[in-house]
Design an enzyme around this catalytic site. Sequence first.
Site, short mmCIF file in Angstrom:
data_model
loop_
_atom_site.label_atom_id
_atom_site.label_comp_id
_atom_site.label_asym_id
_atom_site.label_seq_id
_atom_site.Cartn_x
_atom_site.Cartn_y
_atom_site.Cartn_z
N ASP A 136 0.82 -1.21 0.00
CA ASP A 136 0.00 0.00 0.00
C ASP A 136 0.86 1.26 0.00
O ASP A 136 0.58 2.21 -0.72
CB ASP A 136 -0.94 0.02 1.22
CG ASP A 136 -2.06 -1.00 1.08
OD1 ASP A 136 -2.38 -1.42 -0.06
OD2 ASP A 136 -2.64 -1.37 2.11
N ASP A 138 0.63 -1.21 5.40
CA ASP A 138 -0.46 -1.92 4.75
C ASP A 138 -1.74 -1.66 5.55
O ASP A 138 -1.74 -1.81 6.77
CB ASP A 138 -0.17 -3.42 4.68
CG ASP A 138 -0.95 -4.09 3.57
OD1 ASP A 138 -0.72 -3.75 2.39
OD2 ASP A 138 -1.80 -4.94 3.87
#
Length: 151
Positions: free
Chosen positions: A37, A51
């Site tokens: 992410d 994340d």
Amino acid sequence: DLLRRRLPGDDLLAAYPDMLDSVQAFPLCGYLAGSIDAVLRYAGPEFVIVDYKTNKIFSGPVDASQFDQQAMASEMMRSHYPLQALLYSVALHRYLRWRLPSYSPDSNLGGVQYLFVRAMIGTDTPRGCGVFTWRPSAELVVELSDLLAGL
């Protein structure tokens, strides 16, 4: 075996190697298709993988205090996020080794942070809740990278 050797006994995820032993090889194939992410760069420079997770750990209304370190560690293992974190760490290691002059895994790898967004309620978030931080050793990440490379 590598995880058993490299995870300290007091690590909140120390039980994960035993869980990983019970997983069939075929379901693990899906773990190679994820994406990071975010990677945050801190002074040093030190790089931390982030994340975001939307898991609901308990039934009923969400209470941020339910997302304490032990509950998040249990959810991490149940969902095999330690494996994901290690694969992401290997990817970051390989990228930094290629792109960062004078790269040093010991000083540049800052670990991972799993942000359980249901528990992140701003300034009212209870201390120690909502963010699971794990810093696998640089030795573990480098050895896993070598193992995956067939070295």
